[in-house]
Write a protein that holds these residues in place. Structure first.
Motif, mmCIF file in Angstrom:
data_model
loop_
_atom_site.group_PDB
_atom_site.id
_atom_site.type_symbol
_atom_site.label_atom_id
_atom_site.label_comp_id
_atom_site.label_asym_id
_atom_site.label_seq_id
_atom_site.Cartn_x
_atom_site.Cartn_y
_atom_site.Cartn_z
ATOM 1 N N GLN A 1 0.803 -1.020 -0.027
ATOM 2 C CA GLN A 1 -0.315 0.173 0.464
ATOM 3 C C GLN A 1 1.268 1.120 0.253
ATOM 4 O OE1 GLN A 1 -2.423 0.073 3.211
ATOM 5 N NE2 GLN A 1 -1.254 -1.085 4.449
ATOM 6 N N GLU B 1 0.478 4.375 1.895
ATOM 7 C CA GLU B 1 0.170 5.254 3.271
ATOM 8 C C GLU B 1 -0.060 6.720 3.048
ATOM 9 O OE1 GLU B 1 1.175 3.595 6.765
ATOM 10 O OE2 GLU B 1 1.518 1.269 6.474
ATOM 11 N N GLU B 2 1.527 6.990 2.094
ATOM 12 C CA GLU B 2 1.419 8.647 2.502
ATOM 13 C C GLU B 2 0.588 9.079 1.277
ATOM 14 O OE1 GLU B 2 4.351 11.889 3.435
ATOM 15 O OE2 GLU B 2 5.178 10.230 3.608
ATOM 16 N N GLU C 1 -2.240 8.083 -0.572
ATOM 17 C CA GLU C 1 -3.216 7.226 -0.073
ATOM 18 C C GLU C 1 -3.691 8.173 0.952
ATOM 19 O OE1 GLU C 1 -4.451 3.501 0.598
ATOM 20 O OE2 GLU C 1 -2.481 2.415 -1.325
ATOM 21 N N ARG C 2 -3.131 8.534 1.803
ATOM 22 C CA ARG C 2 -3.532 10.027 3.107
ATOM 23 C C ARG C 2 -4.062 11.488 2.816
ATOM 24 N NH1 ARG C 2 -0.985 7.068 6.826
ATOM 25 N NH2 ARG C 2 0.693 8.661 6.556
ATOM 26 N N TRP C 3 -2.820 11.623 1.291
ATOM 27 C CA TRP C 3 -2.410 12.432 0.954
ATOM 28 C C TRP C 3 -3.985 12.833 -0.070
ATOM 29 C CZ3 TRP C 3 -2.925 15.041 -3.557
ATOM 30 C CH2 TRP C 3 -1.863 16.471 -3.979
ATOM 31 N N ILE D 1 -6.683 11.377 0.298
ATOM 32 C CA ILE D 1 -8.147 11.330 0.929
ATOM 33 C C ILE D 1 -7.944 12.869 1.868
ATOM 34 C CG2 ILE D 1 -9.439 10.718 2.914
ATOM 35 C CD1 ILE D 1 -7.502 8.075 2.469
ATOM 36 N N THR D 2 -6.988 13.288 2.474
ATOM 37 C CA THR D 2 -6.833 14.362 2.536
ATOM 38 C C THR D 2 -7.651 15.494 0.923
ATOM 39 O OG1 THR D 2 -5.369 14.461 4.332
ATOM 40 C CG2 THR D 2 -5.722 16.315 4.182
ATOM 41 N N GLN E 1 -15.485 7.561 2.756
ATOM 42 C CA GLN E 1 -13.978 6.753 3.746
ATOM 43 C C GLN E 1 -13.451 5.749 2.343
ATOM 44 O OE1 GLN E 1 -12.258 7.602 5.604
ATOM 45 N NE2 GLN E 1 -13.424 9.145 5.806
#
Length: 167
Positions: free
Chosen positions: A63, A65-66, A68-70, A72-73, A102
């Motif tokens: 995955q 992570e960073e 995907e998090r960005w 989503i934000t 989500q």
């Protein structure tokens, strides 16, 4: 050494030029390419009017992570497929559609085909609900538009997870 597996991610949506530069830095930090075993991503590797397909064979935890998090934000839609790791995790797909909320996870095989088990069929309860499950899982990621892109003469078609470039 961390467990690794192959993974892809398709990104779409609309970004400012500054946000695109940040996105490029995140992509480079993840060591991604627009083709399997291809060169490290560069800002010019993006095809205007298309979603952005990225991949790598050695993704820690399968995955991003960073990244995907960005996404989503910043409400950037994406669909990620990841291969399985024996004794660690099964192959799967994660879809983020900002209109839905989500990210949602789906069971998939090593060829990025969504799978469904009897427990899920029973939980969903109807043929219509099952078809809706597959529709959500096969979310078509829109084109990635960056501020200043030329306006296309025709609307370009987006890549669904089933239409990814051949690996």
């Amino acid at each position: 050494m961390a467990n690794r597996a192959s993974a892809t991610i398709i990104l779409g949506g609309t970004l400012s030029d500054a946000d695109y530069r940040t996105l490029v830095d995140l992509i480079v930090g993840e060591g991604l390419s627009t083709e399997w075993c291809g060169p490290l991503f560069d800002a010019h590797h993006r095809t205007v009017g298309q979603p952005l397909f990225l991949c790598d064979h050695e993704v820690v935890g399968a995955q991003f992570e960073e990244l995907e998090r960005w996404c989503i934000t910043h409400n950037i839609p994406f669909a990620r497929w990841s291969g399985g790791y024996t004794g660690g995790w099964e192959a799967g797909r994660v879809v983020f559609d900002p209109a839905v909320g989500q990210p949602r996870s789906y069971t998939a095989d090593e060829d990025n085909r969504v799978l469904i088990d009897l427990q899920t069929v029973t939980r969903l309860g109807s043929y219509t609900a099952i078809l809706d499950h597959f529709r959500r899982a096969n979310f078509t990621v829109p084109q990635l538009i960056v501020e200043g892109d030329p306006v296309p003469a025709t609307i370009s078609h987006a890549l669904s997870p089933q239409e990814e470039p051949v690996r």
